[in-house]
Each structure stands twice: as C-alpha cells, then as structure tokens.
Scaffold this active site. Structure first.
Site, PDB file in Angstrom:
ATOM      1  N   GLN A  46       0.843  -1.189   0.000  1.00  0.00           N
ATOM      2  CA  GLN A  46       0.000   0.000   0.000  1.00  0.00           C
ATOM      3  C   GLN A  46       0.881   1.243   0.000  1.00  0.00           C
ATOM      4  O   GLN A  46       1.855   1.312   0.744  1.00  0.00           O
ATOM      5  CB  GLN A  46      -0.881  -0.007   1.259  1.00  0.00           C
ATOM      6  CG  GLN A  46      -1.822   1.163   1.379  1.00  0.00           C
ATOM      7  CD  GLN A  46      -2.751   1.003   2.572  1.00  0.00           C
ATOM      8  OE1 GLN A  46      -3.280  -0.061   2.830  1.00  0.00           O
ATOM      9  NE2 GLN A  46      -2.963   2.087   3.296  1.00  0.00           N
ATOM     10  N   ASN A  48       0.720   5.460   0.486  1.00  0.00           N
ATOM     11  CA  ASN A  48      -0.099   6.533   1.044  1.00  0.00           C
ATOM     12  C   ASN A  48       0.555   7.874   0.759  1.00  0.00           C
ATOM     13  O   ASN A  48       1.779   7.949   0.600  1.00  0.00           O
ATOM     14  CB  ASN A  48      -0.240   6.371   2.563  1.00  0.00           C
ATOM     15  CG  ASN A  48      -0.856   5.052   2.954  1.00  0.00           C
ATOM     16  OD1 ASN A  48      -1.776   4.575   2.315  1.00  0.00           O
ATOM     17  ND2 ASN A  48      -0.325   4.447   3.999  1.00  0.00           N
ATOM     18  N   HIS A  61       2.372   7.169  15.374  1.00  0.00           N
ATOM     19  CA  HIS A  61       1.431   6.098  15.044  1.00  0.00           C
ATOM     20  C   HIS A  61       2.123   4.752  14.830  1.00  0.00           C
ATOM     21  O   HIS A  61       3.276   4.700  14.440  1.00  0.00           O
ATOM     22  CB  HIS A  61       0.688   6.424  13.741  1.00  0.00           C
ATOM     23  CG  HIS A  61      -0.022   7.724  13.763  1.00  0.00           C
ATOM     24  ND1 HIS A  61      -0.027   8.565  12.682  1.00  0.00           N
ATOM     25  CD2 HIS A  61      -0.762   8.340  14.711  1.00  0.00           C
ATOM     26  CE1 HIS A  61      -0.743   9.641  12.962  1.00  0.00           C
ATOM     27  NE2 HIS A  61      -1.193   9.530  14.184  1.00  0.00           N
ATOM     28  N   LYS A  71       7.583   0.751   7.080  1.00  0.00           N
ATOM     29  CA  LYS A  71       7.287   1.861   6.176  1.00  0.00           C
ATOM     30  C   LYS A  71       8.571   2.378   5.545  1.00  0.00           C
ATOM     31  O   LYS A  71       9.613   2.417   6.183  1.00  0.00           O
ATOM     32  CB  LYS A  71       6.635   3.020   6.936  1.00  0.00           C
ATOM     33  CG  LYS A  71       5.310   2.689   7.560  1.00  0.00           C
ATOM     34  CD  LYS A  71       4.796   3.858   8.372  1.00  0.00           C
ATOM     35  CE  LYS A  71       3.496   3.499   9.060  1.00  0.00           C
ATOM     36  NZ  LYS A  71       3.038   4.596   9.936  1.00  0.00           N
ATOM     37  N   TYR A 131       4.413   7.415   1.675  1.00  0.00           N
ATOM     38  CA  TYR A 131       4.976   6.248   2.320  1.00  0.00           C
ATOM     39  C   TYR A 131       4.422   4.965   1.751  1.00  0.00           C
ATOM     40  O   TYR A 131       3.269   4.874   1.376  1.00  0.00           O
ATOM     41  CB  TYR A 131       4.854   6.292   3.838  1.00  0.00           C
ATOM     42  CG  TYR A 131       3.564   6.769   4.441  1.00  0.00           C
ATOM     43  CD1 TYR A 131       2.716   5.890   5.087  1.00  0.00           C
ATOM     44  CD2 TYR A 131       3.232   8.116   4.412  1.00  0.00           C
ATOM     45  CE1 TYR A 131       1.561   6.336   5.696  1.00  0.00           C
ATOM     46  CE2 TYR A 131       2.079   8.572   5.009  1.00  0.00           C
ATOM     47  CZ  TYR A 131       1.236   7.672   5.653  1.00  0.00           C
ATOM     48  OH  TYR A 131       0.083   8.120   6.243  1.00  0.00           O
ATOM     49  N   ASP A 169      -4.695  12.149  17.977  1.00  0.00           N
ATOM     50  CA  ASP A 169      -3.287  12.120  18.394  1.00  0.00           C
ATOM     51  C   ASP A 169      -3.069  12.773  19.760  1.00  0.00           C
ATOM     52  O   ASP A 169      -2.122  12.445  20.462  1.00  0.00           O
ATOM     53  CB  ASP A 169      -2.400  12.785  17.343  1.00  0.00           C
ATOM     54  CG  ASP A 169      -2.217  11.926  16.095  1.00  0.00           C
ATOM     55  OD1 ASP A 169      -2.669  10.763  16.100  1.00  0.00           O
ATOM     56  OD2 ASP A 169      -1.639  12.429  15.117  1.00  0.00           O
TER      57      ASP A 169
END
Length: 183
Positions: A46, A48, A61, A71, A131, A169
């Site tokens: 994936q 992003n 995160h 990542k 990312y 957050d």
C-alpha cells in the site's frame, strides 16, 4: 543508492543516486532488488500520501500485530522532520528515537521497521509526504504514543501548544503508561 545505518538497529536512511542536468533530475525512488540486497526482504502492498501545512505534527502512530507495518517514507514537496520511536519491548533501544530531515531537496528516504511508532512534523509552508507500507491499513489495529512525552525527549521544532495535532493524536498515552504489543 546509499544506505546509512542509524543508532537503532533496523532503521535506515536511504539516499538515492540523483542524476541532474539542464532538464532537472531523475532518480529511482524504489528498487525491490536493491532494497532487499541492502536492507532485506519486504513486500510493500500500500502507498499513502498526505499533504500538510507548517506546524502540523502527525503521529506517533503504529499498527499492532498481527497488522504491524514497516514503512519507507519520503517528502516529495517541502520539508519534514521524520521520527521513529522504538517500541520493541525487549530491545536495548526501547523508547529511543531516530529523526531525520526529509525534503524535496535532499530526496532522502527513511525506512522504519515493524515495532516502531512513526510521526513527522512539517517544517515548510506545505509538505507532501509519501509512504510505502508492507501491510494494509487496519483501523482496529491502530495505536499511538504521545509525541510530546517528556520521557521520549524528542526535539521537535514546534512547541506542543503551537503544534497542529489531530484530536485522536492528542489522546495517545505516555510511554510509561503504554504496554507495548511488540516483543
């Protein structure tokens, strides 16, 4: 590409070979063959992208097992301070962090393995951040740690009271109140 080890095992700064001429520049932003030769096997599934303004702080995160993510991140427009915090409970660097400035000028990339919290602070007027992740996003598995935790002692450019942070957050626990899901 040049791969630089950091003070924390498994976290790398990657500098691509950039070819510049009168037309502009060209570089390979990812080569599975070269990445696996220098760092190890990975299967990114994936990609992003986020766009943020100066003073935005996203993070810290992570996704809990079994959906934890590695990542490979970079800033394609603007400049960010990118941070990875070791949350691996049995690690000698548990609670320590590595930070690197990523920008459209330096083309650096940052590899963050599973077991780390990740976040970044926007230093330019606008930043576009990309990312690659080796696991799909699973909202039920997301977690975080307070980026302004004094025990982490992260040197941000923005004061906590001036940072633009999401409501979610703002509710992340301090490291001392956190039970790591990572061994």
């Amino acid at each position: 590409m040049t791969v630089r080890k950091t003070d924390i095992e498994g976290v790398y700064i990657i500098e691509p070979k950039v070819f510049k001429d009168q037309r502009g520049y060209f570089f390979e932003s990812f080569s599975k063959r070269d990445f696996e030769k220098e760092i190890g096997p990975v299967e990114f599934v994936q990609d992003n992208e986020s766009c943020s303004t100066k003073g935005v702080l996203r993070g810290l995160h992570f996704q809990k097992p079994p959906y934890s993510q590695s990542k490979l991140v970079r800033c394609v427009v603007g400049k960010v301070l990118d941070v990875a915090v070791d949350l691996r409970e049995d690690s000698p660097t548990y609670g320590k962090y590595v930070s690197v400035e990523l920008s459209e000028e330096n083309h650096l990339q940052f590899f963050i393995p599973k077991g780390f919290a990740h976040g970044f602070e926007v230093l330019s007027d606008v930043a576009v951040f990309q990312y690659k992740c080796d696991e799909y996003y699973h909202p039920e598995s997301e977690g975080g740690v307070d980026p302004f935790d004094k025990d982490l002692n992260i040197v941000w450019h923005t004061k906590p009271e001036d940072a633009i942070v999401s409501e979610k957050d703002k509710k992340h626990p301090l490291l001392k109140d956190f039970k790591s899901p990572f061994k």
